[in-house]
Write a protein that holds these residues in place. Structure first.
Motif, mmCIF file in Angstrom:
data_model
loop_
_atom_site.group_PDB
_atom_site.id
_atom_site.type_symbol
_atom_site.label_atom_id
_atom_site.label_comp_id
_atom_site.label_asym_id
_atom_site.label_seq_id
_atom_site.Cartn_x
_atom_site.Cartn_y
_atom_site.Cartn_z
ATOM 1 N N ASN A 121 4.026 10.758 -9.544
ATOM 2 C CA ASN A 121 3.137 9.825 -8.860
ATOM 3 C C ASN A 121 1.729 10.405 -8.842
ATOM 4 N N ARG A 169 -2.452 9.638 -8.050
ATOM 5 C CA ARG A 169 -3.469 8.802 -7.390
ATOM 6 C C ARG A 169 -4.834 9.197 -7.941
ATOM 7 N N TRP A 186 -3.236 3.724 -8.753
ATOM 8 C CA TRP A 186 -1.986 4.434 -8.516
ATOM 9 C C TRP A 186 -1.114 4.310 -9.748
ATOM 10 N N TRP A 223 2.327 11.768 -3.195
ATOM 11 C CA TRP A 223 1.640 12.028 -4.460
ATOM 12 C C TRP A 223 2.003 13.387 -5.029
ATOM 13 N N GLU A 243 -3.309 14.251 -7.020
ATOM 14 C CA GLU A 243 -4.407 13.379 -6.611
ATOM 15 C C GLU A 243 -5.659 13.855 -7.333
#
Length: 51
Positions: free
Chosen positions: A2, A4, A25, A45, A48
């Motif tokens: 994940n 961001r 995202w 996350w 990032e």
């Protein structure tokens, strides 16, 4: 994974939408959100990146 991306300048291909600052995202291999940011349903996350 994940990811961001935030503080990004976003340009859509829609003529009526101006360039704006927001977040992108990416979850696994898909873009799941593009916008100004939201408070609810925020995933955990792995990375990032501030642009």
């Amino acid at each position: 994974m994940n990811i961001r991306l935030w503080n990004a300048r976003i340009l859509t291909m829609e003529e009526t939408v101006p360039i704006f600052e927001g977040e992108i995202w990416v979850q696994q291999d898909r873009i799941t959100y593009v916008g100004a940011g939201k408070e609810e349903e925020v995933p955990v996350w792995d990375m990032e990146i501030r642009l």
